[in-house]
Write a protein that holds these residues in place. Structure first.
Motif, PDB file in Angstrom:
ATOM      1  N   ARG A   5      34.187 -42.849  50.989  1.00 24.17           N
ATOM      2  CA  ARG A   5      35.327 -42.814  50.455  1.00 24.17           C
ATOM      3  C   ARG A   5      35.541 -41.576  49.653  1.00 24.17           C
ATOM      4  O   ARG A   5      34.807 -40.906  49.552  1.00 24.17           O
ATOM      5  CB  ARG A   5      35.540 -44.173  49.469  1.00 24.17           C
ATOM      6  CG  ARG A   5      35.404 -45.690  50.182  1.00 24.17           C
ATOM      7  CD  ARG A   5      35.327 -46.744  49.463  1.00 24.17           C
ATOM      8  NE  ARG A   5      34.047 -46.469  48.402  1.00 24.17           N
ATOM      9  CZ  ARG A   5      33.613 -46.970  47.280  1.00 24.17           C
ATOM     10  NH1 ARG A   5      34.588 -48.212  46.726  1.00 24.17           N
ATOM     11  NH2 ARG A   5      32.387 -46.809  46.701  1.00 24.17           N
ATOM     12  N   GLU A   6      36.774 -41.460  48.881  1.00 21.00           N
ATOM     13  CA  GLU A   6      36.965 -40.343  47.936  1.00 21.00           C
ATOM     14  C   GLU A   6      36.123 -40.631  46.756  1.00 21.00           C
ATOM     15  O   GLU A   6      35.544 -41.525  46.280  1.00 21.00           O
ATOM     16  CB  GLU A   6      38.330 -40.154  47.746  1.00 21.00           C
ATOM     17  CG  GLU A   6      39.402 -39.803  48.676  1.00 21.00           C
ATOM     18  CD  GLU A   6      38.971 -38.532  49.554  1.00 21.00           C
ATOM     19  OE1 GLU A   6      38.560 -37.506  48.817  1.00 21.00           O
ATOM     20  OE2 GLU A   6      39.013 -38.533  50.608  1.00 21.00           O
ATOM     21  N   ARG A   7      35.675 -39.316  45.893  1.00 23.74           N
ATOM     22  CA  ARG A   7      34.892 -39.379  45.097  1.00 23.74           C
ATOM     23  C   ARG A   7      35.242 -40.428  43.907  1.00 23.74           C
ATOM     24  O   ARG A   7      34.366 -41.102  43.240  1.00 23.74           O
ATOM     25  CB  ARG A   7      34.626 -38.076  44.334  1.00 23.74           C
ATOM     26  CG  ARG A   7      33.881 -37.872  43.111  1.00 23.74           C
ATOM     27  CD  ARG A   7      33.542 -36.402  42.662  1.00 23.74           C
ATOM     28  NE  ARG A   7      32.662 -35.888  43.652  1.00 23.74           N
ATOM     29  CZ  ARG A   7      31.529 -35.863  43.787  1.00 23.74           C
ATOM     30  NH1 ARG A   7      30.585 -36.636  43.022  1.00 23.74           N
ATOM     31  NH2 ARG A   7      30.860 -35.093  44.670  1.00 23.74           N
ATOM     32  N   GLU A   8      36.663 -40.306  43.470  1.00 26.04           N
ATOM     33  CA  GLU A   8      37.042 -41.182  42.384  1.00 26.04           C
ATOM     34  C   GLU A   8      36.611 -42.776  42.769  1.00 26.04           C
ATOM     35  O   GLU A   8      36.427 -43.425  41.779  1.00 26.04           O
ATOM     36  CB  GLU A   8      38.863 -41.142  42.306  1.00 26.04           C
ATOM     37  CG  GLU A   8      39.133 -41.921  41.358  1.00 26.04           C
ATOM     38  CD  GLU A   8      40.760 -41.504  41.135  1.00 26.04           C
ATOM     39  OE1 GLU A   8      41.453 -42.416  40.369  1.00 26.04           O
ATOM     40  OE2 GLU A   8      41.414 -40.581  41.594  1.00 26.04           O
ATOM     41  N   ALA A   9      36.916 -43.164  43.955  1.00 25.67           N
ATOM     42  CA  ALA A   9      36.498 -44.671  44.467  1.00 25.67           C
ATOM     43  C   ALA A   9      35.091 -44.805  44.158  1.00 25.67           C
ATOM     44  O   ALA A   9      34.588 -45.859  43.714  1.00 25.67           O
ATOM     45  CB  ALA A   9      37.388 -44.859  45.582  1.00 25.67           C
ATOM     46  N   PHE A  10      34.346 -43.677  44.709  1.00 27.89           N
ATOM     47  CA  PHE A  10      33.011 -43.895  44.664  1.00 27.89           C
ATOM     48  C   PHE A  10      32.485 -43.970  43.385  1.00 27.89           C
ATOM     49  O   PHE A  10      31.324 -44.624  42.954  1.00 27.89           O
ATOM     50  CB  PHE A  10      32.282 -42.766  45.528  1.00 27.89           C
ATOM     51  CG  PHE A  10      30.762 -42.422  45.293  1.00 27.89           C
ATOM     52  CD1 PHE A  10      30.131 -43.085  46.510  1.00 27.89           C
ATOM     53  CD2 PHE A  10      30.101 -41.756  44.349  1.00 27.89           C
ATOM     54  CE1 PHE A  10      28.592 -43.244  46.390  1.00 27.89           C
ATOM     55  CE2 PHE A  10      28.690 -41.806  44.312  1.00 27.89           C
ATOM     56  CZ  PHE A  10      27.980 -42.466  45.431  1.00 27.89           C
ATOM     57  N   GLU A  11      33.077 -43.254  42.240  1.00 25.37           N
ATOM     58  CA  GLU A  11      32.655 -43.279  40.919  1.00 25.37           C
ATOM     59  C   GLU A  11      32.835 -44.685  40.220  1.00 25.37           C
ATOM     60  O   GLU A  11      32.185 -45.027  39.059  1.00 25.37           O
ATOM     61  CB  GLU A  11      33.151 -42.098  40.068  1.00 25.37           C
ATOM     62  CG  GLU A  11      32.434 -40.677  40.685  1.00 25.37           C
ATOM     63  CD  GLU A  11      33.068 -39.487  40.129  1.00 25.37           C
ATOM     64  OE1 GLU A  11      33.990 -39.575  39.391  1.00 25.37           O
ATOM     65  OE2 GLU A  11      32.433 -38.287  40.030  1.00 25.37           O
ATOM     66  N   ARG A  12      33.896 -45.311  40.639  1.00 25.86           N
ATOM     67  CA  ARG A  12      34.045 -46.622  40.237  1.00 25.86           C
ATOM     68  C   ARG A  12      33.252 -47.634  40.494  1.00 25.86           C
ATOM     69  O   ARG A  12      33.113 -48.608  39.768  1.00 25.86           O
ATOM     70  CB  ARG A  12      35.601 -46.883  40.613  1.00 25.86           C
ATOM     71  CG  ARG A  12      36.685 -46.340  40.113  1.00 25.86           C
ATOM     72  CD  ARG A  12      37.849 -46.909  39.926  1.00 25.86           C
ATOM     73  NE  ARG A  12      38.320 -47.183  41.547  1.00 25.86           N
ATOM     74  CZ  ARG A  12      39.331 -46.314  42.233  1.00 25.86           C
ATOM     75  NH1 ARG A  12      39.935 -45.273  41.445  1.00 25.86           N
ATOM     76  NH2 ARG A  12      39.531 -46.658  43.347  1.00 25.86           N
ATOM     77  N   GLY A  13      32.492 -47.440  41.516  1.00 25.16           N
ATOM     78  CA  GLY A  13      31.550 -48.483  41.992  1.00 25.16           C
ATOM     79  C   GLY A  13      31.009 -48.079  43.391  1.00 25.16           C
ATOM     80  O   GLY A  13      31.767 -47.858  44.304  1.00 25.16           O
TER      81      GLY A  13
END
Length: 282
Positions: free
Chosen positions: A249-257
Protein backbone atom coordinates in the motif's frame (compact mmCIF):
# COMPACT_ATOMS: atom_id res chain seq x y z
CA UNK A 1 -12.41 -3.41 -45.54
CA UNK A 2 -13.82 -4.34 -42.15
CA UNK A 3 -12.99 -1.79 -39.48
CA UNK A 4 -13.54 -1.60 -35.72
CA UNK A 5 -12.36 1.25 -33.46
CA UNK A 6 -11.87 0.35 -29.78
CA UNK A 7 -11.25 3.05 -27.17
CA UNK A 8 -9.82 2.32 -23.71
CA UNK A 9 -9.91 5.66 -21.96
CA UNK A 10 -7.65 7.79 -24.13
CA UNK A 11 -5.93 4.80 -25.76
CA UNK A 12 -7.17 3.87 -29.21
CA UNK A 13 -6.91 0.43 -30.84
CA UNK A 14 -8.03 -0.66 -34.28
CA UNK A 15 -9.13 -3.95 -35.80
CA UNK A 16 -8.72 -3.96 -39.58
CA UNK A 17 -9.80 -6.88 -41.71
CA UNK A 18 -9.95 -7.98 -45.32
CA UNK A 19 -13.59 -8.50 -46.30
CA UNK A 20 -12.66 -11.18 -48.84
CA UNK A 21 -10.22 -13.37 -46.90
CA UNK A 22 -11.23 -12.38 -43.33
CA UNK A 23 -7.55 -11.92 -42.36
CA UNK A 24 -7.17 -9.14 -39.79
CA UNK A 25 -4.60 -7.02 -38.01
CA UNK A 26 -4.94 -5.54 -34.54
CA UNK A 27 -3.19 -2.18 -34.20
CA UNK A 28 -2.02 -0.87 -30.80
CA UNK A 29 -3.88 -3.46 -28.68
CA UNK A 30 -4.20 -2.80 -24.95
CA UNK A 31 -3.82 -5.73 -22.58
CA UNK A 32 -7.09 -5.22 -20.68
CA UNK A 33 -9.20 -5.41 -23.84
CA UNK A 34 -8.19 -8.83 -25.17
CA UNK A 35 -11.61 -10.41 -24.70
CA UNK A 36 -13.23 -7.45 -26.44
CA UNK A 37 -10.89 -7.71 -29.42
CA UNK A 38 -11.51 -11.44 -29.75
CA UNK A 39 -15.26 -10.90 -29.47
CA UNK A 40 -15.24 -8.28 -32.23
CA UNK A 41 -13.12 -10.51 -34.43
CA UNK A 42 -15.52 -13.42 -33.93
CA UNK A 43 -18.53 -11.17 -34.56
CA UNK A 44 -17.07 -10.10 -37.90
CA UNK A 45 -15.80 -13.57 -38.81
CA UNK A 46 -12.18 -12.35 -38.73
CA UNK A 47 -8.98 -14.25 -38.01
CA UNK A 48 -6.35 -12.05 -36.36
CA UNK A 49 -3.10 -12.64 -38.20
CA UNK A 50 -0.97 -9.82 -36.84
CA UNK A 51 -0.64 -7.67 -33.73
CA UNK A 52 1.21 -4.41 -34.37
CA UNK A 53 2.31 -1.63 -32.05
CA UNK A 54 2.94 1.67 -33.82
CA UNK A 55 5.62 2.36 -31.20
CA UNK A 56 6.84 1.31 -27.77
CA UNK A 57 4.12 2.59 -25.45
CA UNK A 58 5.07 4.27 -22.17
CA UNK A 59 1.62 4.86 -20.67
CA UNK A 60 -0.12 1.49 -20.89
CA UNK A 61 0.59 -2.20 -21.33
CA UNK A 62 0.54 -3.61 -24.84
CA UNK A 63 -1.16 -6.87 -25.74
CA UNK A 64 1.22 -7.65 -28.59
CA UNK A 65 3.19 -10.13 -26.49
CA UNK A 66 0.09 -11.95 -25.29
CA UNK A 67 -0.09 -15.63 -26.11
CA UNK A 68 -3.18 -15.26 -28.31
CA UNK A 69 -1.83 -17.23 -31.26
CA UNK A 70 -1.30 -14.25 -33.57
CA UNK A 71 2.24 -13.63 -34.81
CA UNK A 72 4.00 -10.55 -33.44
CA UNK A 73 5.46 -8.14 -35.97
CA UNK A 74 8.83 -7.52 -34.34
CA UNK A 75 10.84 -7.77 -37.54
CA UNK A 76 12.73 -4.89 -39.09
CA UNK A 77 10.79 -3.18 -41.86
CA UNK A 78 12.06 -0.50 -44.18
CA UNK A 79 10.27 2.75 -44.83
CA UNK A 80 7.69 2.23 -47.57
CA UNK A 81 7.49 -1.56 -47.31
CA UNK A 82 4.13 -3.25 -47.81
CA UNK A 83 2.53 -5.88 -45.57
CA UNK A 84 -0.06 -8.17 -47.13
CA UNK A 85 -3.30 -8.74 -45.23
CA UNK A 86 -5.44 -10.81 -47.55
CA UNK A 87 -6.25 -8.43 -50.39
CA UNK A 88 -5.39 -5.38 -48.27
CA UNK A 89 -1.96 -3.78 -48.29
CA UNK A 90 -0.49 -1.94 -45.30
CA UNK A 91 2.24 0.53 -46.16
CA UNK A 92 4.75 1.09 -43.36
CA UNK A 93 6.18 4.58 -42.83
CA UNK A 94 9.05 4.95 -40.37
CA UNK A 95 8.29 8.17 -38.47
CA UNK A 96 10.71 8.51 -35.53
CA UNK A 97 10.43 11.40 -33.12
CA UNK A 98 7.98 10.41 -30.42
CA UNK A 99 10.07 7.25 -30.12
CA UNK A 100 12.86 5.85 -32.26
CA UNK A 101 10.68 2.94 -33.40
CA UNK A 102 7.54 4.93 -34.30
CA UNK A 103 5.75 3.93 -37.50
CA UNK A 104 2.58 4.97 -39.28
CA UNK A 105 0.47 2.54 -41.30
CA UNK A 106 -1.38 3.55 -44.46
CA UNK A 107 -4.34 1.33 -45.37
CA UNK A 108 -6.62 2.36 -48.23
CA UNK A 109 -8.23 5.70 -47.27
CA UNK A 110 -6.73 6.04 -43.78
CA UNK A 111 -3.46 6.30 -41.91
CA UNK A 112 -2.85 4.99 -38.40
CA UNK A 113 -0.47 7.57 -36.98
CA UNK A 114 0.32 6.15 -33.55
CA UNK A 115 1.64 9.00 -31.41
CA UNK A 116 3.43 10.70 -34.30
CA UNK A 117 0.35 12.78 -35.13
CA UNK A 118 -2.63 13.23 -32.81
CA UNK A 119 -5.87 15.10 -33.40
CA UNK A 120 -4.96 18.70 -32.66
CA UNK A 121 -1.53 17.79 -31.31
CA UNK A 122 1.53 15.59 -31.83
CA UNK A 123 3.28 12.98 -29.76
CA UNK A 124 5.59 14.31 -27.05
CA UNK A 125 9.36 14.02 -27.44
CA UNK A 126 10.55 14.16 -23.82
CA UNK A 127 10.26 10.43 -23.10
CA UNK A 128 13.07 7.88 -23.68
CA UNK A 129 13.86 7.75 -27.39
CA UNK A 130 12.11 11.04 -28.14
CA UNK A 131 13.70 13.51 -30.56
CA UNK A 132 11.99 16.78 -31.58
CA UNK A 133 14.22 17.23 -34.65
CA UNK A 134 13.33 13.75 -35.87
CA UNK A 135 9.64 14.39 -35.23
CA UNK A 136 9.76 17.57 -37.31
CA UNK A 137 11.32 15.62 -40.16
CA UNK A 138 8.79 12.79 -39.87
CA UNK A 139 5.85 15.16 -39.88
CA UNK A 140 6.79 17.77 -42.45
CA UNK A 141 8.88 15.66 -44.80
CA UNK A 142 6.96 12.38 -44.56
CA UNK A 143 3.51 12.19 -43.02
CA UNK A 144 2.07 15.56 -44.04
CA UNK A 145 3.08 14.97 -47.65
CA UNK A 146 0.54 12.18 -47.95
CA UNK A 147 -2.85 12.75 -49.60
CA UNK A 148 -4.61 15.48 -47.61
CA UNK A 149 -7.84 13.49 -47.74
CA UNK A 150 -6.42 10.52 -45.80
CA UNK A 151 -8.27 9.92 -42.54
CA UNK A 152 -6.09 10.14 -39.44
CA UNK A 153 -6.59 7.56 -36.70
CA UNK A 154 -4.14 8.15 -33.79
CA UNK A 155 -3.16 5.93 -30.88
CA UNK A 156 -4.49 8.45 -28.35
CA UNK A 157 -7.52 10.74 -28.26
CA UNK A 158 -8.98 12.18 -25.06
CA UNK A 159 -11.91 14.28 -26.34
CA UNK A 160 -14.05 11.61 -27.93
CA UNK A 161 -13.20 12.42 -31.55
CA UNK A 162 -13.02 9.37 -33.81
CA UNK A 163 -10.66 10.67 -36.50
CA UNK A 164 -9.41 13.65 -38.44
CA UNK A 165 -7.66 14.03 -41.79
CA UNK A 166 -4.21 15.05 -42.99
CA UNK A 167 -5.63 18.21 -44.51
CA UNK A 168 -7.59 19.14 -41.40
CA UNK A 169 -4.54 18.69 -39.18
CA UNK A 170 -2.35 20.78 -41.46
CA UNK A 171 -4.90 23.60 -41.31
CA UNK A 172 -6.00 23.43 -37.68
CA UNK A 173 -3.42 21.61 -35.54
CA UNK A 174 -1.66 24.31 -33.42
CA UNK A 175 1.65 22.45 -33.26
CA UNK A 176 1.79 22.06 -37.03
CA UNK A 177 1.65 25.81 -37.48
CA UNK A 178 5.24 25.92 -36.18
CA UNK A 179 6.66 24.76 -39.48
CA UNK A 180 10.10 26.27 -38.99
CA UNK A 181 12.34 23.54 -37.55
CA UNK A 182 13.90 25.70 -34.81
CA UNK A 183 10.52 27.05 -33.69
CA UNK A 184 9.00 23.57 -33.66
CA UNK A 185 11.89 22.07 -31.69
CA UNK A 186 11.78 24.90 -29.15
CA UNK A 187 8.03 24.39 -28.67
CA UNK A 188 8.41 20.64 -28.16
CA UNK A 189 11.21 21.12 -25.63
CA UNK A 190 9.09 23.44 -23.53
CA UNK A 191 5.77 21.60 -23.25
CA UNK A 192 6.42 20.72 -19.57
CA UNK A 193 4.13 17.68 -19.56
CA UNK A 194 3.72 15.36 -16.57
CA UNK A 195 5.19 11.87 -16.79
CA UNK A 196 2.91 8.88 -17.46
CA UNK A 197 2.02 6.70 -14.49
CA UNK A 198 4.29 3.63 -14.12
CA UNK A 199 6.40 4.73 -17.11
CA UNK A 200 9.38 2.58 -16.14
CA UNK A 201 7.27 -0.53 -15.71
CA UNK A 202 5.35 0.08 -18.95
CA UNK A 203 8.53 0.55 -20.98
CA UNK A 204 10.14 -2.55 -19.48
CA UNK A 205 7.09 -4.72 -20.14
CA UNK A 206 6.43 -3.41 -23.65
CA UNK A 207 10.07 -3.61 -24.73
CA UNK A 208 10.80 -7.05 -23.26
CA UNK A 209 7.45 -8.76 -23.68
CA UNK A 210 7.43 -9.49 -19.96
CA UNK A 211 4.59 -9.18 -17.48
CA UNK A 212 3.49 -6.17 -15.49
CA UNK A 213 3.51 -6.13 -11.70
CA UNK A 214 -0.30 -6.17 -11.85
CA UNK A 215 -0.26 -9.34 -13.95
CA UNK A 216 2.26 -11.00 -11.64
CA UNK A 217 0.20 -10.12 -8.56
CA UNK A 218 -3.00 -11.39 -10.20
CA UNK A 219 -1.33 -14.68 -11.11
CA UNK A 220 0.08 -15.02 -7.60
CA UNK A 221 -3.34 -14.30 -6.07
CA UNK A 222 -4.83 -17.06 -8.21
CA UNK A 223 -2.27 -19.61 -6.96
CA UNK A 224 -1.60 -18.52 -3.38
CA UNK A 225 -4.40 -19.40 -0.95
CA UNK A 226 -6.09 -16.66 1.06
CA UNK A 227 -4.70 -16.29 4.58
CA UNK A 228 -6.72 -14.80 7.41
CA UNK A 229 -5.12 -12.37 9.87
CA UNK A 230 -5.30 -15.04 12.55
CA UNK A 231 -3.36 -17.47 10.35
CA UNK A 232 -0.86 -14.78 9.45
CA UNK A 233 -0.28 -13.93 13.11
CA UNK A 234 0.34 -17.59 13.84
CA UNK A 235 2.89 -17.80 11.02
CA UNK A 236 4.64 -14.63 12.18
CA UNK A 237 4.87 -15.77 15.80
CA UNK A 238 6.26 -19.14 14.73
CA UNK A 239 8.62 -17.79 12.07
CA UNK A 240 12.36 -18.33 12.36
CA UNK A 241 13.39 -15.29 10.34
CA UNK A 242 12.53 -16.65 6.90
CA UNK A 243 9.05 -15.10 6.65
CA UNK A 244 8.77 -11.74 4.90
CA UNK A 245 5.52 -9.76 4.97
CA UNK A 246 5.43 -7.18 2.20
CA UNK A 247 2.94 -4.29 2.42
CA UNK A 248 2.38 -2.78 -1.04
CA UNK A 249 0.00 0.00 0.00
CA UNK A 250 0.97 3.67 -0.09
CA UNK A 251 2.96 5.08 2.85
CA UNK A 252 0.01 7.05 4.23
CA UNK A 253 -2.10 3.91 4.54
CA UNK A 254 0.85 1.97 5.95
CA UNK A 255 1.44 4.55 8.66
CA UNK A 256 -2.20 4.45 9.71
CA UNK A 257 -1.73 0.82 10.63
CA UNK A 258 0.16 -2.24 9.48
CA UNK A 259 1.17 -5.74 10.49
CA UNK A 260 4.11 -5.63 12.93
CA UNK A 261 7.33 -6.43 11.11
CA UNK A 262 5.88 -5.81 7.64
CA UNK A 263 8.11 -4.10 5.12
CA UNK A 264 6.72 -1.19 3.12
CA UNK A 265 7.23 -1.34 -0.64
CA UNK A 266 4.46 0.60 -2.41
CA UNK A 267 3.08 -1.06 -5.50
CA UNK A 268 3.99 1.94 -7.67
CA UNK A 269 7.66 1.53 -6.67
CA UNK A 270 7.75 -2.25 -6.69
CA UNK A 271 9.30 -2.56 -10.15
CA UNK A 272 12.01 0.00 -9.39
CA UNK A 273 13.00 -1.19 -5.92
CA UNK A 274 12.31 -4.92 -5.82
CA UNK A 275 15.86 -6.02 -6.68
CA UNK A 276 17.35 -3.65 -4.10
CA UNK A 277 14.87 -4.43 -1.35
CA UNK A 278 14.54 -8.16 -1.99
CA UNK A 279 17.88 -9.50 -3.26
CA UNK A 280 17.82 -12.95 -4.80
CA UNK A 281 18.70 -15.38 -1.98
CA UNK A 282 20.40 -17.72 -4.44
Amino acid sequence: MIFEHIATGGCQSYLVGCADTRAAVLIDPEITQLDRYLGLAAHNGLHIRYLIDTHTHADHFSATADESGAPIVDMRVDDGEMMALGRLRLQVLHTPGHTRDSVCLVVEDRVFTGDTLLIGATGRTDLPGGDPEALHESLFQRLLRLDSGLKVFPAHEYKGRSHSSIGQEMAENPRLQRRDRAAFVDMMRNLNLSMPTHITEALRVNMSGGKSVGQLLAEAAARVPFMSLTELRSHIEGATGELLVLDVREREAFERGHIPGARLLPRGQLELRVNEELPDPT
